[in-house]
Write a protein that holds these residues in place. Structure first.
Motif, mmCIF file in Angstrom:
data_model
loop_
_atom_site.group_PDB
_atom_site.id
_atom_site.type_symbol
_atom_site.label_atom_id
_atom_site.label_comp_id
_atom_site.label_asym_id
_atom_site.label_seq_id
_atom_site.Cartn_x
_atom_site.Cartn_y
_atom_site.Cartn_z
ATOM 1 N N PHE A 16 0.864 -1.165 0.000
ATOM 2 C CA PHE A 16 0.000 0.000 0.000
ATOM 3 C C PHE A 16 0.906 1.222 0.000
ATOM 4 N N PRO A 17 0.473 2.330 -0.581
ATOM 5 C CA PRO A 17 1.332 3.524 -0.598
ATOM 6 C C PRO A 17 1.804 3.948 0.789
ATOM 7 N N TRP A 18 1.001 3.742 1.818
ATOM 8 C CA TRP A 18 1.369 4.133 3.173
ATOM 9 C C TRP A 18 2.361 3.158 3.805
ATOM 10 N N GLU A 19 2.668 2.052 3.141
ATOM 11 C CA GLU A 19 3.659 1.096 3.643
ATOM 12 C C GLU A 19 5.037 1.297 3.021
ATOM 13 N N ILE A 20 5.117 2.167 2.022
ATOM 14 C CA ILE A 20 6.385 2.370 1.326
ATOM 15 C C ILE A 20 7.215 3.376 2.104
ATOM 16 N N ASN A 21 8.311 2.870 2.681
ATOM 17 C CA ASN A 21 9.205 3.707 3.481
ATOM 18 C C ASN A 21 10.595 3.089 3.466
ATOM 19 N N SER A 22 11.441 3.538 4.351
ATOM 20 C CA SER A 22 12.830 3.087 4.362
ATOM 21 C C SER A 22 12.992 1.619 4.745
ATOM 22 N N SER A 23 11.937 0.977 5.263
ATOM 23 C CA SER A 23 12.049 -0.437 5.629
ATOM 24 C C SER A 23 11.928 -1.372 4.426
ATOM 25 N N VAL A 24 11.511 -0.861 3.266
ATOM 26 C CA VAL A 24 11.447 -1.677 2.061
ATOM 27 C C VAL A 24 12.888 -1.905 1.595
ATOM 28 N N PRO A 25 13.302 -3.173 1.399
ATOM 29 C CA PRO A 25 14.688 -3.453 1.022
ATOM 30 C C PRO A 25 15.070 -2.860 -0.342
ATOM 31 N N GLU A 26 16.292 -2.394 -0.434
ATOM 32 C CA GLU A 26 16.841 -1.862 -1.686
ATOM 33 C C GLU A 26 16.755 -2.936 -2.771
ATOM 34 N N VAL A 81 4.187 8.731 -3.170
ATOM 35 C CA VAL A 81 5.155 7.747 -3.660
ATOM 36 C C VAL A 81 5.882 8.381 -4.838
ATOM 37 N N HIS A 82 7.207 8.489 -4.729
ATOM 38 C CA HIS A 82 8.018 9.036 -5.816
ATOM 39 C C HIS A 82 8.360 7.911 -6.782
ATOM 40 N N VAL A 83 8.179 8.183 -8.077
ATOM 41 C CA VAL A 83 8.395 7.172 -9.103
ATOM 42 C C VAL A 83 9.383 7.709 -10.137
ATOM 43 N N ASP A 84 10.445 6.942 -10.392
ATOM 44 C CA ASP A 84 11.409 7.258 -11.449
ATOM 45 C C ASP A 84 10.849 6.670 -12.745
ATOM 46 N N ALA A 141 12.585 -0.910 -5.658
ATOM 47 C CA ALA A 141 12.817 0.107 -4.628
ATOM 48 C C ALA A 141 14.258 0.585 -4.713
ATOM 49 N N GLU A 142 14.422 1.888 -4.639
ATOM 50 C CA GLU A 142 15.761 2.482 -4.619
ATOM 51 C C GLU A 142 15.767 3.588 -3.576
ATOM 52 N N GLU A 154 15.806 12.131 -0.839
ATOM 53 C CA GLU A 154 14.485 11.860 -1.418
ATOM 54 C C GLU A 154 13.772 10.719 -0.723
ATOM 55 N N GLY A 155 14.513 9.872 -0.041
ATOM 56 C CA GLY A 155 13.911 8.690 0.557
ATOM 57 C C GLY A 155 13.767 7.597 -0.480
ATOM 58 N N LEU A 156 12.718 6.801 -0.365
ATOM 59 C CA LEU A 156 12.517 5.683 -1.277
ATOM 60 C C LEU A 156 11.871 6.152 -2.582
ATOM 61 N N VAL A 157 12.428 5.679 -3.695
ATOM 62 C CA VAL A 157 11.896 5.967 -5.021
ATOM 63 C C VAL A 157 11.631 4.623 -5.697
ATOM 64 N N VAL A 158 10.513 4.509 -6.400
ATOM 65 C CA VAL A 158 10.216 3.301 -7.158
ATOM 66 C C VAL A 158 10.694 3.518 -8.592
ATOM 67 N N LYS A 159 11.648 2.691 -9.030
ATOM 68 C CA LYS A 159 12.125 2.761 -10.418
ATOM 69 C C LYS A 159 11.156 1.927 -11.258
ATOM 70 N N ALA A 160 10.271 2.605 -11.973
ATOM 71 C CA ALA A 160 9.175 1.934 -12.668
ATOM 72 C C ALA A 160 9.652 1.119 -13.862
ATOM 73 N N ARG A 161 9.181 -0.126 -13.932
ATOM 74 C CA ARG A 161 9.313 -0.952 -15.133
ATOM 75 C C ARG A 161 8.013 -0.894 -15.928
ATOM 76 N N ILE A 162 6.901 -0.798 -15.180
ATOM 77 C CA ILE A 162 5.577 -0.676 -15.791
ATOM 78 C C ILE A 162 4.819 0.390 -15.020
ATOM 79 N N LEU A 163 4.215 1.313 -15.732
ATOM 80 C CA LEU A 163 3.380 2.357 -15.137
ATOM 81 C C LEU A 163 2.119 2.430 -15.979
ATOM 82 N N THR A 164 1.016 1.995 -15.402
ATOM 83 C CA THR A 164 -0.226 1.845 -16.159
ATOM 84 C C THR A 164 -1.338 2.687 -15.564
ATOM 85 N N CYS A 165 -2.039 3.410 -16.412
ATOM 86 C CA CYS A 165 -3.211 4.150 -15.971
ATOM 87 C C CYS A 165 -4.348 3.151 -15.767
#
Length: 126
Positions: free
Chosen positions: A10-20, A53-56, A77-78, A83-94
């Motif tokens: 969930f977006p509220w679970e994305i933080n520094s505890s998510v492994p790199e 949630v920041h997305v690359d 996760a990066e 900036e904290g945690l950023v999601v490097k997107a492979r797929i981004l779908t509307c």
């Protein structure tokens, strides 16, 4: 070898505890998109708190950004300084029109199933 399928967060679970480098999936409303910096920001609300949630977006450009629409992202996760945690997107779908409460319920049910399966597998090997 194919990358992992991605664990739902969930977006509220994305933080520094998510492994790199962990493959993850999440969702939110697109509130901003900066083509020059290749960065999108998704927002979601849980109770009365707002989460970002920041997305690359380097790997998914060009894409037709629709501000205010609901998006689902699959990526890694990066952790970035400042900036904290950023999601490097492979797929981004509307996924505008998706029933978000039903998705949240499905994620909870999937987690429950995986936990029960893990417990059964742990008991059978003991």
């Amino acid at each position: 070898m194919l990358p992992g399928a991605g664990v739902y967060y969930f977006p509220w679970e994305i933080n520094s505890s998510v492994p790199e480098g962990e493959a993850l999936r999440t969702f939110g409303r697109l509130c901003s998109y900066d083509l020059v910096r290749s960065e999108a920001i998704l927002t979601a609300q849980d109770s009365s708190a707002q989460y970002w949630v920041h997305v690359d977006t380097k790997f998914v450009e060009p894409f037709q950004a629709q501000l205010g629409s609901c998006y689902m992202v699959l990526g890694e996760a990066e952790h970035r300084e400042g900036e904290g945690l950023v999601v490097k997107a492979r797929i981004l779908t509307c996924v505008e029109g998706m029933n978000v409460p039903l998705l949240e319920q499905a994620i909870q049910e999937q987690r429950k199933y995986f936990n029960e399966r893990q417990e059964r597998m742990g008991n059978s090997t003991s």
